[in-house]
Design a protein around this motif. Structure first.
Motif, PDB file in Angstrom:
ATOM      1  N   GLU A  37      -4.081   2.466  -7.007  1.00  0.00           N
ATOM      2  CA  GLU A  37      -3.002   3.322  -6.508  1.00  0.00           C
ATOM      3  C   GLU A  37      -3.560   4.595  -5.884  1.00  0.00           C
ATOM      4  O   GLU A  37      -3.064   5.059  -4.864  1.00  0.00           O
ATOM      5  CB  GLU A  37      -2.035   3.671  -7.632  1.00  0.00           C
ATOM      6  N   LYS A  38      -4.593   5.151  -6.493  1.00  0.00           N
ATOM      7  CA  LYS A  38      -5.215   6.366  -5.964  1.00  0.00           C
ATOM      8  C   LYS A  38      -5.816   6.099  -4.586  1.00  0.00           C
ATOM      9  O   LYS A  38      -5.652   6.893  -3.664  1.00  0.00           O
ATOM     10  CB  LYS A  38      -6.295   6.847  -6.928  1.00  0.00           C
ATOM     11  N   LYS A  39      -6.474   4.965  -4.441  1.00  0.00           N
ATOM     12  CA  LYS A  39      -7.063   4.599  -3.153  1.00  0.00           C
ATOM     13  C   LYS A  39      -5.982   4.420  -2.094  1.00  0.00           C
ATOM     14  O   LYS A  39      -6.113   4.903  -0.969  1.00  0.00           O
ATOM     15  CB  LYS A  39      -7.876   3.310  -3.312  1.00  0.00           C
ATOM     16  N   ALA A  40      -4.894   3.749  -2.460  1.00  0.00           N
ATOM     17  CA  ALA A  40      -3.792   3.549  -1.516  1.00  0.00           C
ATOM     18  C   ALA A  40      -3.180   4.889  -1.114  1.00  0.00           C
ATOM     19  O   ALA A  40      -2.856   5.110   0.058  1.00  0.00           O
ATOM     20  CB  ALA A  40      -2.731   2.633  -2.122  1.00  0.00           C
ATOM     21  N   ALA A  41      -3.034   5.790  -2.081  1.00  0.00           N
ATOM     22  CA  ALA A  41      -2.460   7.109  -1.778  1.00  0.00           C
ATOM     23  C   ALA A  41      -3.362   7.873  -0.806  1.00  0.00           C
ATOM     24  O   ALA A  41      -2.876   8.498   0.142  1.00  0.00           O
ATOM     25  CB  ALA A  41      -2.262   7.905  -3.067  1.00  0.00           C
ATOM     26  N   ALA A  42      -4.668   7.811  -1.027  1.00  0.00           N
ATOM     27  CA  ALA A  42      -5.604   8.498  -0.133  1.00  0.00           C
ATOM     28  C   ALA A  42      -5.558   7.888   1.264  1.00  0.00           C
ATOM     29  O   ALA A  42      -5.599   8.609   2.263  1.00  0.00           O
ATOM     30  CB  ALA A  42      -7.018   8.430  -0.704  1.00  0.00           C
ATOM     31  N   GLU A  43      -5.448   6.571   1.345  1.00  0.00           N
ATOM     32  CA  GLU A  43      -5.382   5.894   2.646  1.00  0.00           C
ATOM     33  C   GLU A  43      -4.096   6.245   3.407  1.00  0.00           C
ATOM     34  O   GLU A  43      -4.068   6.178   4.625  1.00  0.00           O
ATOM     35  CB  GLU A  43      -5.475   4.380   2.465  1.00  0.00           C
ATOM     36  N   HIS A  44      -3.053   6.604   2.682  1.00  0.00           N
ATOM     37  CA  HIS A  44      -1.781   6.954   3.311  1.00  0.00           C
ATOM     38  C   HIS A  44      -1.622   8.469   3.463  1.00  0.00           C
ATOM     39  O   HIS A  44      -0.524   8.969   3.677  1.00  0.00           O
ATOM     40  CB  HIS A  44      -0.616   6.362   2.529  1.00  0.00           C
ATOM     41  N   GLY A  45      -2.722   9.194   3.333  1.00  0.00           N
ATOM     42  CA  GLY A  45      -2.714  10.614   3.654  1.00  0.00           C
ATOM     43  C   GLY A  45      -2.331  11.559   2.530  1.00  0.00           C
ATOM     44  O   GLY A  45      -2.161  12.742   2.772  1.00  0.00           O
ATOM     45  N   THR A  65       4.021   5.885  -5.478  1.00  0.00           N
ATOM     46  CA  THR A  65       4.161   5.973  -6.931  1.00  0.00           C
ATOM     47  C   THR A  65       2.971   6.636  -7.608  1.00  0.00           C
ATOM     48  O   THR A  65       3.026   6.896  -8.808  1.00  0.00           O
ATOM     49  CB  THR A  65       4.369   4.577  -7.550  1.00  0.00           C
ATOM     50  N   PHE A  66       1.915   6.937  -6.858  1.00  0.00           N
ATOM     51  CA  PHE A  66       0.719   7.517  -7.475  1.00  0.00           C
ATOM     52  C   PHE A  66       0.992   8.921  -8.010  1.00  0.00           C
ATOM     53  O   PHE A  66       1.576   9.751  -7.335  1.00  0.00           O
ATOM     54  CB  PHE A  66      -0.441   7.577  -6.481  1.00  0.00           C
ATOM     55  N   LYS A  67       0.572   9.134  -9.239  1.00  0.00           N
ATOM     56  CA  LYS A  67       0.593  10.464  -9.850  1.00  0.00           C
ATOM     57  C   LYS A  67      -0.754  10.650 -10.523  1.00  0.00           C
ATOM     58  O   LYS A  67      -1.199   9.810 -11.298  1.00  0.00           O
ATOM     59  CB  LYS A  67       1.708  10.570 -10.879  1.00  0.00           C
ATOM     60  N   ARG A  68      -1.396  11.764 -10.212  1.00  0.00           N
ATOM     61  CA  ARG A  68      -2.713  12.035 -10.785  1.00  0.00           C
ATOM     62  C   ARG A  68      -2.592  12.162 -12.298  1.00  0.00           C
ATOM     63  O   ARG A  68      -1.706  12.823 -12.817  1.00  0.00           O
ATOM     64  CB  ARG A  68      -3.288  13.314 -10.194  1.00  0.00           C
ATOM     65  N   ASP A  69      -3.505  11.515 -12.998  1.00  0.00           N
ATOM     66  CA  ASP A  69      -3.518  11.509 -14.459  1.00  0.00           C
ATOM     67  C   ASP A  69      -4.915  11.926 -14.911  1.00  0.00           C
ATOM     68  O   ASP A  69      -5.886  11.209 -14.678  1.00  0.00           O
ATOM     69  CB  ASP A  69      -3.172  10.109 -14.961  1.00  0.00           C
ATOM     70  N   GLU A  70      -4.987  13.073 -15.535  1.00  0.00           N
ATOM     71  CA  GLU A  70      -6.291  13.602 -15.958  1.00  0.00           C
ATOM     72  C   GLU A  70      -6.976  12.687 -16.974  1.00  0.00           C
ATOM     73  O   GLU A  70      -8.207  12.596 -17.001  1.00  0.00           O
ATOM     74  CB  GLU A  70      -6.148  15.019 -16.512  1.00  0.00           C
ATOM     75  N   GLY A  86       0.818  -1.209   0.000  1.00  0.00           N
ATOM     76  CA  GLY A  86       0.000   0.000   0.000  1.00  0.00           C
ATOM     77  C   GLY A  86       0.850   1.256   0.000  1.00  0.00           C
ATOM     78  O   GLY A  86       0.560   2.216  -0.708  1.00  0.00           O
ATOM     79  N   GLN A  87       1.927   1.247   0.788  1.00  0.00           N
ATOM     80  CA  GLN A  87       2.813   2.414   0.837  1.00  0.00           C
ATOM     81  C   GLN A  87       3.539   2.594  -0.491  1.00  0.00           C
ATOM     82  O   GLN A  87       3.697   3.710  -0.972  1.00  0.00           O
ATOM     83  CB  GLN A  87       3.827   2.277   1.971  1.00  0.00           C
ATOM     84  N   ILE A  88       3.954   1.514  -1.097  1.00  0.00           N
ATOM     85  CA  ILE A  88       4.627   1.595  -2.396  1.00  0.00           C
ATOM     86  C   ILE A  88       3.675   2.173  -3.437  1.00  0.00           C
ATOM     87  O   ILE A  88       4.055   3.045  -4.226  1.00  0.00           O
ATOM     88  CB  ILE A  88       5.152   0.209  -2.817  1.00  0.00           C
TER      89      ILE A  88
END
Length: 78
Positions: A62-70, A24-29, A18-20
């Motif tokens: 990845e977006k969900k994991a990024a949100a969960e990690h703040g 690595t998450f980058k928002r992509d329009e 989840g942290q990884i």
């Protein structure tokens, strides 16, 4: 076999998947537009190729994991 690989320890410790993903998450329009298309016009979304739909699934995980990690996943510059 996957159940065994999931329990593997590395020399420097266990990996936090989840942290990884969060790192690595980058928002992509383009992916955001695909998600909007899926929600607004599912019949059109279903005509897209499998790899595009799978890519959206990976992106959303990845977006969900990024949100969960703040991380703030609403901004374009993350």
């Amino acid at each position: 076999m996957n159940e065994y690989l999931g329990r593997v320890d590395f020399l420097d410790g266990r990996r936090d998947k989840g942290q990884i993903q969060a790192d690595t998450f980058k928002r992509d329009e383009r992916m955001e537009e695909l998600a909007a298309l899926r929600d607004s016009r599912p019949e059109v979304f279903e005509t897209l190729g499998t790899s595009i739909r799978m890519s959206l699934g990976y992106y959303e995980n990845e977006k969900k994991a990024a949100a969960e990690h703040g991380r703030d996943v609403t901004k374009g510059a993350n």
